[in-house]
Design an enzyme around this catalytic site. Sequence first.
Site, short mmCIF file in Angstrom:
data_model
loop_
_atom_site.label_atom_id
_atom_site.label_comp_id
_atom_site.label_asym_id
_atom_site.label_seq_id
_atom_site.Cartn_x
_atom_site.Cartn_y
_atom_site.Cartn_z
N ASP A 299 1.08 -1.03 0.50
CA ASP A 299 -0.13 -0.51 0.15
C ASP A 299 0.93 1.60 -0.18
OD1 ASP A 299 -2.84 1.05 0.53
OD2 ASP A 299 -1.89 2.04 2.14
N THR A 300 0.18 2.67 -0.96
CA THR A 300 1.13 3.49 -0.70
C THR A 300 0.06 4.95 -0.51
OG1 THR A 300 2.11 2.56 -2.91
CG2 THR A 300 2.01 5.43 -2.73
#
Length: 202
Positions: free
Chosen positions: A81-82
Amino acid sequence: MSDFVYLASQSPRRRQLLEQLGVRYELLLPEAHEDSESLEEVRGGEAPAAYVQRVTGLKLDAAVARLKQRGLEPAPVLCSDTTVALGRTIYGKPEDAKDAARMLRELAGSTHRVLTAVAVQAGRRRLAALSDSRVTFAAMTTAQVRDYVETGEPMGKAGAYAVQGRAAAHIARIAGSYTGIMGLPLFETARLLQSAGVKTQA
């Protein structure tokens, strides 16, 4: 040693990056009834690094449960996840074009962080890493923001931009992991996969 990994991500960029490592993968995507977006809700006062690592862990929990429910062949599961952060403010995916324009106006002319958490579940072992990079945007005029939003590229992207896309024309400096900013830091990911016993060509 595993010949492949399950990738629990809908991002075409993460697929491309995994292919760059020469890793075979099978997609392990949510069912239509799974509310995967709710996993990304920010808790009040949560620090960006803690947030992105927590969300990645929740996504991995959901993917591992999915694997068991479907009775699929066992193999390591990869999740990532970013998030984009300016100070302690977290910038997720824009809700609409207006929200995307707001984010870009706030990020323009300053340096922000891009945090990408990666986690791998291999049997009972969970391996995790965090990539922390800095991106400096040049100042952007109202017309430049509008023109970029009109391309549609900001939608579905944390911070309302894609570093590998047209936004690159406004990025003055990058410090850290380019692939981490794209959504899957290859240095950290390769190490995690090797530790999990997954074959890579890197």
